[in-house]
Scaffold this active site. Sequence first.
Site, PDB file in Angstrom:
ATOM      1  N   HIS A  20     -10.861  -8.680  52.700  1.00 37.10           N
ATOM      2  CA  HIS A  20     -11.656  -7.715  52.139  1.00 37.10           C
ATOM      3  C   HIS A  20     -10.929  -6.196  51.702  1.00 37.10           C
ATOM      4  CE1 HIS A  20     -15.884  -6.086  50.946  1.00 37.10           C
ATOM      5  NE2 HIS A  20     -15.558  -5.429  52.295  1.00 37.10           N
TER       6      HIS A  20
ATOM      7  N   ASP B  88     -18.743   0.185  49.096  1.00 38.46           N
ATOM      8  CA  ASP B  88     -18.375  -1.255  49.279  1.00 38.46           C
ATOM      9  C   ASP B  88     -19.289  -1.868  48.217  1.00 38.46           C
ATOM     10  OD1 ASP B  88     -17.441  -4.119  49.326  1.00 38.46           O
ATOM     11  OD2 ASP B  88     -17.273  -3.627  51.609  1.00 38.46           O
TER      12      ASP B  88
ATOM     13  N   CYS C   7     -15.502  -9.722  46.909  1.00 41.03           N
ATOM     14  CA  CYS C   7     -15.918  -8.036  47.278  1.00 41.03           C
ATOM     15  C   CYS C   7     -14.110  -7.737  45.879  1.00 41.03           C
ATOM     16  CB  CYS C   7     -14.977  -7.826  48.559  1.00 41.03           C
ATOM     17  SG  CYS C   7     -13.744  -9.398  49.080  1.00 41.03           S
TER      18      CYS C   7
END
Length: 319
Positions: free
Chosen positions: A132, A147, A96
Amino acid sequence: MHFSSQSTRNERLFEMATYTDEQISRYLRHIGYTKDAAKKHAAEDPLGLLTRLQILHMARVPFESLSLHYSKYRTLSLDPEDLFVKIVGKGRGGYCMEVNTFYAVVLRSLGFTLFSTGGRVRNEAGYKGWDHMVNIVTINGQRYLVDVGFGTNGATRPVPLQHGHEFFTISPAQGRLEYRSIDAHTDPNQRVWVYSVRQNKEAPWREMYSFAEFEFISGDFEVMNMHTSSTPQSFFVQSVMCMQTILDDEQQNPVGKMILHRDYVKRQIGDSSEILEKLESEPQRVEALKKYFDITLSGEEQRGIRGLASELKDRSKHA
């Protein structure tokens, strides 16, 4: 919208960095989009451009943990120039903080207004700490969650920050955003955005992660990156994984996912899935990365996994 020609310098913080026009052109070619089409789209429909970029990006840039296993040093850089070389130059992806850092610089270079913030992933035991990263893009006064680094349960398009908003990720799976407190809060007046998913309309909702609506800076992500990429309890440290979105025949809409996880390769279309291969040795897994994800690991990278718990031992030799 404008296309920035300001170059990135290694010492600059990523939240201030942009890529050059030539780098952006290379990136757009990499995901199958032309710069002229992007300019035209930006002028007519910036949200449409943002949506198209995310769909194409997730179909080309994998969500993966390979550098934590197939590497001599097993460290992950968040430097925008390093990420450009890795993602565009080498055809790789990342987890991520890598892919969302890279994507933030791309979007800023294309003229989008955005900031990056942290998220907390929820597992069976509850919410973990900041581990994250997501991007928040503003278009015409409306903020959107963007995202490209949450894997199989992630959103495939920009999601407006609207309480109770429901949407399809990859049909029939759905996502939902809520602005509310979470069970980890001791002050009931606290509020965060909560991202949940369900696999179909009959399935229960499951909280995936929550995220803030204030800006994290590069120093925050450096701390988060160090912990997530090195702690033995990290999913990414424990697991060799690689995932990409599958698009329909017209290359317009996400319809499924290709997933390599530890010792299998699975193709998921809608709510049906099929195991394509069971992986029984490192050479077979390396070949699967090439076959299904177009990722070629060098000899040095392949040797990097030797001795790790994630290494696939050749089962035929122990039969």
